[in-house]
Write an enzyme that holds these catalytic residues in place. Sequence first.
Site, short mmCIF file in Angstrom:
data_model
loop_
_atom_site.label_atom_id
_atom_site.label_comp_id
_atom_site.label_asym_id
_atom_site.label_seq_id
_atom_site.Cartn_x
_atom_site.Cartn_y
_atom_site.Cartn_z
N GLU A 320 33.40 41.56 25.65
CA GLU A 320 32.21 41.32 26.45
C GLU A 320 31.06 42.23 26.01
O GLU A 320 31.29 43.40 25.69
CB GLU A 320 32.51 41.56 27.93
CG GLU A 320 33.58 40.66 28.51
CD GLU A 320 33.99 41.10 29.89
OE1 GLU A 320 33.74 40.34 30.84
OE2 GLU A 320 34.57 42.19 30.01
N GLU A 469 35.63 47.16 42.22
CA GLU A 469 36.94 46.54 42.00
C GLU A 469 37.75 47.29 40.95
O GLU A 469 37.24 47.65 39.89
CB GLU A 469 36.74 45.08 41.57
CG GLU A 469 38.01 44.35 41.25
CD GLU A 469 38.16 44.08 39.77
OE1 GLU A 469 39.28 44.27 39.26
OE2 GLU A 469 37.18 43.69 39.12
N SER A 472 42.88 43.19 40.03
CA SER A 472 42.91 41.75 40.31
C SER A 472 44.37 41.32 40.28
O SER A 472 45.11 41.71 39.39
CB SER A 472 42.12 40.97 39.26
OG SER A 472 40.74 41.09 39.50
N ARG A 520 39.21 53.04 35.10
CA ARG A 520 38.41 52.75 36.29
C ARG A 520 38.99 53.42 37.54
O ARG A 520 38.26 53.88 38.41
CB ARG A 520 38.28 51.24 36.49
CG ARG A 520 37.13 50.85 37.39
CD ARG A 520 36.94 49.35 37.50
NE ARG A 520 36.37 48.76 36.31
CZ ARG A 520 35.95 47.50 36.23
NH1 ARG A 520 36.07 46.70 37.30
NH2 ARG A 520 35.44 47.01 35.11
#
Length: 546
Positions: A320, A469, A472, A520
Amino acid sequence: MADQSHNKNGQGEEEGGRIEEEESSGKKLSKKEAAKLERQRKRLQHGAAAMSAVSVDEADPLASNYGHVPLIDLQSKAVTGRKWTEVAELADELKDQVVLIRGRAQTIRAVGKKIAFLVVREKGFTVQCVLTVTPEVVSGQMVKYAAGLSKESVVDIEGVVSVPNSPIKGASQQVEVQVRKLYCVSKAIPVLPINIEDAARSEAEIEKAEQAGEKLVRVNQDTRLNNRFLDLRTPANQGIFRIQCQVGMIFRQFLLSEGFIEIHTPKLIPGSSEGGSAIFKLDYKGQPACLAQSPQLHKQMAICADFGRVFEIGPVFRAEDSFTHRHLCEFVGLDVEMEIKEHYSEVMDVVDRLFVNMFDSINENCRKELDAINRQYPFERLKYLPETLRLTFEEGIQMLKEAGVEVDPLGDLNTEAERKLGQLVFEKHGTEFYMLHRYPLAVRPFYTMPCYDNPAYSNSFDVFIRGEEIISGAQRVHEPEFLAQRAEACGIDVRTISTYIDSFRCGAPIHGGFGVGLERVVMLFCALNNIRKTSLFPRDPQRLAP
């Protein structure tokens, strides 16, 4: 030692000759080239001064107590059986004992000709070492030698532990080492790309100095990352990566205790594992291939292979072009997959127990590391509940709506909406760690199981820390024909994942799982403002080195 000095001086003369040659070549130098030559000249001058300062007086009867260690003595020449003490272990209980330590000369300060102070650092911990001219132990030449050492040189020190009457402000350990012997194991260059003291400074210190009319160096992010091996020496960074180690260790130990087994899946795969175009494509011996965006497909195949409960800690690749504070092109994934008996809440139960256990363990066992981080990057400790709060996506949307934030009820939450919801949840429930489940199916990967009562929603969940977040997860589609339909609907060429779909044709357990980004988790637990602070050597759209 004489040979070493000769070699270094020879190198300096050679480099100086090159500078003179370039200047007298008749070519007109550009500003950039001229500046480079000037920097080289200054380095040579500093180097010459340093070499002069650290030379040992051969006539000194105490010369054997200090100096540079010859290379031959560092080539695994002998096992002496000497006992080493880590700087972090230096405490009052060792008073009057002789210790042997190794570390970096962080700061060096001479007080006249008879006293010198060295702050020695090892793994983020520091101790003040004192050289005082003493008959038959420390000579004036030894003090001069110590004062001439370059910062960040690796030194061995033998000395006696003493406890001063007043607190030591410039070191983490509240004892001193009265130096008897001092040897340089590895000499650092005189001028470093970045100063460790500058890199370890907090924004609050810099701003306070500016208000007082002083100018302190602020080391920017690119400079830090370009010289990452130096930047990582700061106490805060030492703390960050020791906490990261704890996160990985607790993740592994907890899951093993819950009956999971660790697996290792391939990172070279024939097609996308997550859907979309954010993949690193490559040629694999004439075949098209890509780097795995996650171990998703193979960890599900492991469930089909009757492993029951599996986890993996490994690299994940995303191509990305995300220039944000929380995205990387390569990060460490903590992945879990497990059979479920009745409901995907069984997966959320594991998440709940795992992370509450992880947070408790870090707060209990990493106090020094958290304090070191807090000194440079002040933060409030994470607020979380003994039993993690769970909200449905629709409940979250309603909370946002009541706060005046309009979002698509069947779309994904953007960063601003996630942060706002995190704020609302904290105000209402007193927690910065919570789960949001039953997401719209349209925003989840192709392998996500739809809800039985409303196919617009899915048996999926995300987990948040401080409004961002980190996880997931979902129940997976385990019926092969339906899985193929979902893949096609999401634009995936079914042929590239045929072996994955075929694994479900021989009978597949009902299962679900989740994925976590290691960097993260640490970033948000420690309330850091950029994920590059928690990646050892970050890889983002613009960085492939060091």
